[in-house]
Design a protein around this motif. Structure first.
Motif, short mmCIF file in Angstrom:
data_model
loop_
_atom_site.label_atom_id
_atom_site.label_comp_id
_atom_site.label_asym_id
_atom_site.label_seq_id
_atom_site.Cartn_x
_atom_site.Cartn_y
_atom_site.Cartn_z
N ILE A 138 24.60 -0.25 45.48
CA ILE A 138 24.90 -0.76 44.15
C ILE A 138 26.32 -0.34 43.78
N GLU A 139 27.15 -1.32 43.40
CA GLU A 139 28.56 -1.05 43.11
C GLU A 139 28.90 -1.08 41.64
N GLY A 140 28.23 -1.94 40.87
CA GLY A 140 28.61 -2.14 39.47
C GLY A 140 27.59 -1.56 38.51
N SER A 141 27.64 -2.05 37.27
CA SER A 141 26.79 -1.50 36.22
C SER A 141 25.96 -2.55 35.49
N THR A 142 25.90 -3.78 36.02
CA THR A 142 25.22 -4.85 35.31
C THR A 142 23.72 -4.84 35.53
#
Length: 277
Positions: A138-142
């Motif tokens: 997981i790379e982002g925060s969405t």
């Protein structure tokens, strides 16, 4: 919220669907007719497959799609038999490249329009539900990317519709434990380069708009002089947030709580019924 389009068929230049239709995805980034927000300028992304490539390609950017000159050049150069494209209207998470769709893991791509309501209340519990072997990817925060990795956790690669049903059920159960009455609103599309899997669903049964193309075999008879209809081939299929044109007979609205699987011209539809894993 957002707007997206997914295409499968003959290899075509991406610009044909992103720029060259009357109500193209780029037009929708400026003025969406059916979206929850009129303007979708918080970044964009395209994901596409080559003929023999194992891993799909991504181009994502935080610029508004309508002002990105490189997107126009890329869309003119890239010819693909299957691709996803997305324009973003951010809700509760930052405008940054890792929050732009599509999201990728292995051969899979994923786009989402909608939201997990009161995401800040449920995010920690949902993050802990992601499989340990997937968590570090997981790379982002969405909420959208988290939905994708939950679906992967629950079997997206082997049974996509069932995995999405399990994912939604977990989000709904978690939300309701935190007092969120209608946790999920979504249209989503996932693909591994062989199939498009699209779902329209919301906890309140008032989902974001979603349409799919009708039979291109029949459309060629209705519009024999339309070069775009001819170019995509008889087995082509599109599923998208809102129609790209106003030609009669081209588009059909996806009903509430419906899943569609399109694979090499074979289209199946089934009721979407979330259930806990």
């Amino acid at each position: 919220m957002c707007r997206w389009v997914a295409y499968s068929g003959n290899p075509v230049p991406l610009e044909m669907l992103l720029f060259q239709t009357k109500h193209s995805l780029i037009d929708q980034s400026v003025y969406s007719h059916l979206g929850a927000t009129t303007t979708n300028g918080d970044g964009f992304g395209i994901g596409w497959y080559g003929r023999h490539d194992e891993i799909p390609y991504l181009y994502r950017c935080v610029n508004p799609a309508w002002s990105d000159r490189n997107l126009r050049e890329a869309a003119r150069a890239i010819h693909a038999p299957l691709f996803l494209a997305h324009v973003r209207s951010a809700t509760d998470t930052p405008v940054q490249e890792t929050n732009c769709h599509p999201f990728r893991h292995g051969r899979w791509l994923f786009v989402h329009n909608g939201l997990i309501r009161d995401y800040h209340l449920v995010r920690r519990d949902l993050m802990l539900a992601v499989g340990a072997e997937l968590f570090t990817s997981i790379e982002g925060s969405t909420d959208s990317e988290l939905m994708f990795f939950l679906a992967l956790t629950y079997g997206l690669e082997t049974d996509p519709v069932a995995a999405l049903e399990r994912m939604v059920a977990v989000v709904e159960e978690t939300g309701r434990r935190h007092g969120v009455e209608q946790p999920v609103n979504m249209t989503v599309c996932a693909t591994d380069g062989e199939q498009l899997v699209a779902v329209r669903y919301s906890s309140e049964a008032q989902s974001r708009s979603l349409f799919h193309s009708t039979s291109f075999r029949c459309l060629r008879k209705l519009y024999p002089d339309n070069p775009r209809i001819t170019a995509v081939g008889e087995d082509a299929f599109l599923v998208l947030s809102e129609p790209l044109s106003d030609l009669p007979g081209v588009w059909e609205e996806v009903p509430e709580r419906m899943a569609i699987v399109a694979k090499r011209g074979d289209i199946t539809k089934q009721c979407f019924n979330p259930h806990l894993p």
